[in-house]
Design a protein around this motif. Structure first.
Motif, PDB file in Angstrom:
ATOM      1  N   TYR A 221       0.758  -1.184  -0.023  1.00 53.01           N
ATOM      2  CA  TYR A 221      -0.142   0.032   0.112  1.00 53.01           C
ATOM      3  C   TYR A 221       0.944   1.206  -0.130  1.00 53.01           C
ATOM      4  CZ  TYR A 221       0.942  -0.337   5.032  1.00 53.01           C
ATOM      5  OH  TYR A 221       1.610  -0.516   6.248  1.00 53.01           O
TER       6      TYR A 221
ATOM      7  N   LYS B 288      -3.456   3.343   0.943  1.00 51.34           N
ATOM      8  CA  LYS B 288      -4.195   3.045  -0.207  1.00 51.34           C
ATOM      9  C   LYS B 288      -3.673   1.519  -0.908  1.00 51.34           C
ATOM     10  CE  LYS B 288      -5.696   7.817  -1.436  1.00 51.34           C
ATOM     11  NZ  LYS B 288      -5.801   8.674  -2.523  1.00 51.34           N
TER      12      LYS B 288
ATOM     13  N   PRO C 104      -7.052  -3.212  -4.792  1.00 53.72           N
ATOM     14  CA  PRO C 104      -7.918  -3.008  -3.723  1.00 53.72           C
ATOM     15  C   PRO C 104      -8.570  -4.475  -3.370  1.00 53.72           C
ATOM     16  CG  PRO C 104      -8.225  -1.214  -4.905  1.00 53.72           C
ATOM     17  CD  PRO C 104      -7.280  -1.986  -5.470  1.00 53.72           C
ATOM     18  N   LYS C 105      -8.811  -4.978  -2.335  1.00 56.86           N
ATOM     19  CA  LYS C 105      -9.337  -6.415  -1.957  1.00 56.86           C
ATOM     20  C   LYS C 105     -10.212  -6.104  -0.646  1.00 56.86           C
ATOM     21  CE  LYS C 105      -6.631  -9.443  -4.472  1.00 56.86           C
ATOM     22  NZ  LYS C 105      -5.671 -10.551  -4.403  1.00 56.86           N
TER      23      LYS C 105
ATOM     24  N   ASN D 115     -12.894   3.021   3.228  1.00 54.93           N
ATOM     25  CA  ASN D 115     -13.381   3.555   2.008  1.00 54.93           C
ATOM     26  C   ASN D 115     -14.067   4.950   2.292  1.00 54.93           C
ATOM     27  OD1 ASN D 115     -12.425   1.888   0.119  1.00 54.93           O
ATOM     28  ND2 ASN D 115     -14.235   0.684   0.167  1.00 54.93           N
TER      29      ASN D 115
ATOM     30  N   ALA E 135     -14.311  -4.228  -1.863  1.00 57.29           N
ATOM     31  CA  ALA E 135     -12.913  -3.978  -1.952  1.00 57.29           C
ATOM     32  C   ALA E 135     -12.468  -2.770  -1.410  1.00 57.29           C
ATOM     33  CB  ALA E 135     -12.729  -4.054  -3.405  1.00 57.29           C
ATOM     34  N   VAL E 136     -11.439  -2.591  -0.515  1.00 58.51           N
ATOM     35  CA  VAL E 136     -11.136  -1.531   0.042  1.00 58.51           C
ATOM     36  C   VAL E 136     -10.134  -0.891  -0.583  1.00 58.51           C
ATOM     37  CG1 VAL E 136     -10.025  -0.797   2.120  1.00 58.51           C
ATOM     38  CG2 VAL E 136     -11.814  -2.609   2.596  1.00 58.51           C
ATOM     39  N   LYS E 137     -10.445   0.493  -0.621  1.00 59.79           N
ATOM     40  CA  LYS E 137      -9.176   1.332  -1.616  1.00 59.79           C
ATOM     41  C   LYS E 137      -8.741   2.315  -0.678  1.00 59.79           C
ATOM     42  CE  LYS E 137     -12.518   1.514  -5.734  1.00 59.79           C
ATOM     43  NZ  LYS E 137     -13.065   2.492  -6.624  1.00 59.79           N
ATOM     44  N   THR E 138      -9.443   2.394   0.633  1.00 62.26           N
ATOM     45  CA  THR E 138      -8.603   3.495   1.413  1.00 62.26           C
ATOM     46  C   THR E 138      -8.656   2.982   2.828  1.00 62.26           C
ATOM     47  OG1 THR E 138     -10.387   4.995   1.726  1.00 62.26           O
ATOM     48  CG2 THR E 138      -8.720   5.488   0.111  1.00 62.26           C
TER      49      THR E 138
END
Length: 434
Positions: free
Chosen positions: A285, A329, A333-334, A367, A393-396
């Motif tokens: 990340y 980040k 993303p998962k 997110n 899915a996690v982007k942040t």
């Protein structure tokens, strides 16, 4: 690169605690003393009955928060003053760490890992708790490794009912060992005894015990014993009873988290086996933070240090770091099953760990839409928080520090080894330890 150990290293990071419960003692009610040996003896408890007992155990990642409410009734037609004790059993390496507020008598001779922050109150008013050491374990196996008792007194009027409350924090015992880059952590076990309630008058008229997952995966929580007493209700396990005459068979043992093994991989992170399930704990990340401490010679404290094994991030704002944040980040993303980090500046050096501030209450945002609050115990152990109810899915990932454990020497809030945990569908290929 992690340090390579040439031999098996047993860390034994925490004592192995176990405690008796219900504030009685093994001196009456069908469990009697043998021999003339030193130990706590309750007084007048045979006049008082437990009309109701409600016990809640919030099982967190590294420790449990225990709170028990009793309704006690004087069964006699006279005034009674009782002397009762909460027994604490501890084994392993230990040092004096704390004593309860308002304590009297000699201080505990061990770190009370099981009964940290012990509080006792009757009718809404705090009671004093004095410490009495226990020595009967040398002669009676029931008392083996019993460090001592927190002893209190309370008075009852004729046939009076009173509310009694006991609360404490309980750190799980753990065995940790390393072979080269690979590690193993034993299961996190919580134990509680109902059997000493036999010292009070009659049966426990009514009782309810709730085991509540608090930042751990509810699917991993397992009642080891007794069998067929607890029922699953949502995420909780519940045991309700009436007219219970408690015996040793009623003492319960819970596995809050299973045995865990981790396997280092070049560049990817660690493969982690928890019970029979596999995850990848990675640092793939980009990291940024609200502030960072200025470099000190060759040492830097930037957010990117969170991706490393030994380096720490340290915030650089005035004050102890309340309101500061970290944001990650992920490269890919998962959905996440958990996040983990090491609180403080150092895990291996206790003095360095306590020198700087550590997170105590952290707001986790995924997110920018899924928010939970994490309570972090004051322990250098890795803190792992299971993520439930959010499968996107996690982007942040953002951590905002709302409360901190203050440092002994420095205000700077520190954090190490932030990892994002992704579930694996099958067992990965594990390379031999180097």
């Amino acid at each position: 690169m992690k340090t390579i150990f040439l031999a098996l290293l047993i860390l034994a990071v925490l004592p192995w605690p176990r405690a008796f419960a219900n504030g009685g003692g093994y001196s009456s009610g069908g469990v009697t003393n043998s021999g003339d040996v030193l130990g706590f003896e309750p007084k007048a408890v045979e006049n008082i009955r437990m009309v109701e007992e409600n016990l809640t155990v919030k099982l967190g990642p590294n420790s449990a928060k225990v709170e028990v409410h009793y309704r006690m009734r004087n069964e006699t037609g006279k005034k009674v003053k009782v002397r009762f004790g909460f027994p604490v059993e501890e084994t392993g390496r230990a040092e004096i760490m704390w004593v309860p507020a308002g304590s009297e008598g000699p201080a505990p001779h061990r770190t009370l890992t099981y009964c940290q922050n012990y509080r006792v109150a009757a009718g809404g008013e705090a009671l004093k708790a004095s410490w009495q050491e226990e020595q009967r374990g040398r002669d009676d196996p029931r008392f083996r490794n019993l460090a001592g008792w927190f002893v209190s007194e309370m008075a009852f009027g004729k046939q009076e009912e009173k509310e009694l409350r006991i609360a404490f924090d309980s750190v799980y015992p753990k065995n940790v060992r390393w072979v080269s880059d690979n590690g193993h952590t034993g299961a996190a076990i919580f134990k509680y005894r109902l059997s000493t309630a036999a010292c009070w008058a009659g049966t426990i008229a009514k009782g309810r015990i709730v085991l509540e997952p608090d930042g751990i995966d509810s699917e991993e929580l397992r009642v080891i014993k007794p069998v067929n007493r607890f029922r699953k209700e949502g995420r909780n396990w519940i045991w309700e009873f009436t007219d219970l005459e408690p015996t040793l068979d009623d003492d319960f043992e819970v596995e809050a988290q299973p045995e865990t093994s981790s396997y280092f991989t070049e560049g990817e992170g660690d493969y982690v086996k928890r019970g029979e399930r596999w995850t990848l704990a990675h640092a793939n990340y980009e990291a940024r933070a609200s502030s960072a401490l200025a470099p000190d010679g060759k040492h830097t404290y930037d957010a990117e240090n969170l991706k490393q094994w030994h380096d720490a991030w340290a915030e650089g704002a005035p004050g102890p770091g309340i309101g500061e944040w970290i944001e990650c980040k992920p490269t890919v993303p998962k959905s996440l099953v958990a996040i983990s980090f090491d609180p403080g500046f150092s895990r291996e050096d206790e003095q360095l760990y306590r020198a700087n501030a550590r997170p105590k209450k952290v707001r986790l945002e995924l997110n920018g839409e899924h928010t939970v609050t994490m309570d972090v115990p004051d322990s250098p152990e890795e803190f792992r928080y299971a993520i439930k109810g959010y499968d996107k899915a996690v982007k942040t990932v953002r951590l905002t520090f709302e409360e901190v454990w203050p440092g002994d020497h420095f205000e700077d809030l520190c954090l190490r080894k932030l990892r994002l945990h992704v579930r694996l569908d099958r067992k990965p290929e594990i390379r031999p330890a180097r």
